[in-house]
Design a protein around this motif. Structure first.
Motif, PDB file in Angstrom:
ATOM      1  N   LEU A  69      42.358  27.968  50.185  1.00 51.29           N
ATOM      2  CA  LEU A  69      42.270  28.437  48.814  1.00 51.29           C
ATOM      3  C   LEU A  69      41.606  27.349  47.988  1.00 51.29           C
ATOM      4  N   LEU A  70      40.519  27.706  47.335  1.00 47.41           N
ATOM      5  CA  LEU A  70      39.827  26.790  46.436  1.00 47.41           C
ATOM      6  C   LEU A  70      40.097  27.270  45.018  1.00 47.41           C
ATOM      7  N   THR A  71      40.436  26.341  44.130  1.00 43.80           N
ATOM      8  CA  THR A  71      40.808  26.775  42.787  1.00 43.80           C
ATOM      9  C   THR A  71      40.264  25.833  41.729  1.00 43.80           C
ATOM     10  N   SER A  72      39.984  26.403  40.584  1.00 45.21           N
ATOM     11  CA  SER A  72      39.571  25.638  39.408  1.00 45.21           C
ATOM     12  C   SER A  72      40.119  26.357  38.180  1.00 45.21           C
ATOM     13  N   GLU A  73      39.786  25.866  37.014  1.00 39.69           N
ATOM     14  CA  GLU A  73      40.275  26.512  35.796  1.00 39.69           C
ATOM     15  C   GLU A  73      39.741  27.927  35.640  1.00 39.69           C
ATOM     16  N   LYS A  74      38.547  28.190  36.166  1.00 43.02           N
ATOM     17  CA  LYS A  74      37.916  29.488  35.968  1.00 43.02           C
ATOM     18  C   LYS A  74      37.924  30.401  37.187  1.00 43.02           C
ATOM     19  N   LEU A  75      38.096  29.843  38.374  1.00 42.57           N
ATOM     20  CA  LEU A  75      37.940  30.659  39.571  1.00 42.57           C
ATOM     21  C   LEU A  75      38.842  30.168  40.694  1.00 42.57           C
ATOM     22  N   SER A  76      39.526  31.120  41.328  1.00 43.06           N
ATOM     23  CA  SER A  76      40.286  30.831  42.548  1.00 43.06           C
ATOM     24  C   SER A  76      39.790  31.766  43.639  1.00 43.06           C
ATOM     25  N   THR A  77      39.588  31.204  44.823  1.00 41.38           N
ATOM     26  CA  THR A  77      39.069  31.961  45.954  1.00 41.38           C
ATOM     27  C   THR A  77      39.867  31.604  47.199  1.00 41.38           C
ATOM     28  N   TYR A 167      30.941  36.601  39.558  1.00 44.98           N
ATOM     29  CA  TYR A 167      30.578  36.668  38.140  1.00 44.98           C
ATOM     30  C   TYR A 167      31.703  37.335  37.351  1.00 44.98           C
ATOM     31  N   ARG A 168      32.187  38.443  37.858  1.00 43.13           N
ATOM     32  CA  ARG A 168      33.272  39.163  37.182  1.00 43.13           C
ATOM     33  C   ARG A 168      34.544  38.316  37.123  1.00 43.13           C
ATOM     34  N   ALA A 169      34.831  37.583  38.191  1.00 45.85           N
ATOM     35  CA  ALA A 169      36.035  36.740  38.216  1.00 45.85           C
ATOM     36  C   ALA A 169      35.920  35.596  37.211  1.00 45.85           C
ATOM     37  N   VAL A 170      34.770  34.942  37.163  1.00 47.32           N
ATOM     38  CA  VAL A 170      34.589  33.829  36.230  1.00 47.32           C
ATOM     39  C   VAL A 170      34.697  34.314  34.782  1.00 47.32           C
ATOM     40  N   ARG A 171      34.305  35.549  34.538  1.00 53.31           N
ATOM     41  CA  ARG A 171      34.409  36.130  33.194  1.00 53.31           C
ATOM     42  C   ARG A 171      35.838  36.519  32.842  1.00 53.31           C
ATOM     43  N   GLY A 172      36.776  36.404  33.804  1.00 53.34           N
ATOM     44  CA  GLY A 172      38.184  36.646  33.509  1.00 53.34           C
ATOM     45  C   GLY A 172      38.734  37.977  33.963  1.00 53.34           C
TER      46      GLY A 172
END
Length: 182
Positions: A69-77, A167-172
């Motif tokens: 799992l990779l995560t940041s403030e805007k995106l987790s995958t 793109y959709r995930a980063v947009r929230g």
């Protein structure tokens, strides 16, 4: 160990550091392990044939399954497959593995305080196979996993083409993306 040089000694040192961190974690002495990049060539040169942290941590903890799992403030995958060729990744994508990855990602976000994470599942093929024109993995493996996850009560959508899902995930729109490969 010579900094900047790939060597068996460097791989052995890296292995021992990770091994010690796992020992401390399993003993309850620490709560989390933070890792830096691991040179897989050096690790293999030292006789430790793992695909990276994911396989190594699975081995050291005696776990049956693991997920990256990779995560940041805007995106987790979270990834269905890790550190394998595209051909092998495609072969490893099964309905069970996709569903297990959705469950693991949901469980992780629950532990992080999100009661009902919004999960997007990325497709594998261009346009998610375009109804089977560009491959059938999305229809045969991924769609049934998404349906099963919904039946279990997860807020999950997919498969969604890879060129739009992030793109959709980063947009929230989503809290987590389940990616088919790393």
């Amino acid at each position: 160990v010579i900094p900047g040089t790939v060597s068996a000694a460097g791989g052995e040192l890296a292995y021992r550091c990770i091994e010690r961190a796992v020992e401390l974690s399993l003993a309850g002495s620490i709560d989390v392990i933070v890792t830096a990049p691991l040179n897989k060539e050096a690790l293999h040169a030292s006789g430790h044939h793992f695909d990276g942290h994911t396989g190594l941590l699975t081995h050291l903890t005696g776990s049956e399954q693991s997920f990256m799992l990779l995560t940041s403030e805007k995106l987790s995958t979270v990834h269905v497959t890790t550190h394998v060729s595209m051909r092998e990744a495609t072969e490893r994508i099964t309905t069970k593995r996709v569903l297990d990855t959705i469950r693991a990602g949901n469980r992780h976000l629950n532990q992080m305080g999100l009661a009902e994470p919004r999960i997007a599942v990325a497709g594998l093929n261009p346009h998610c196979g375009e109804g089977g024109i560009f491959g059938t993995e999305d229809i045969e493996q991924i769609t049934p996993a998404v349906a099963a996850a919904r039946e279990e009560g997860f807020l999950v959508e997919g498969p969604i083409p890879g060129d739009t899902v992030f793109y959709r995930a980063v947009r929230g729109e989503f809290d987590l993306v389940v990616a088919q490969y790393h």
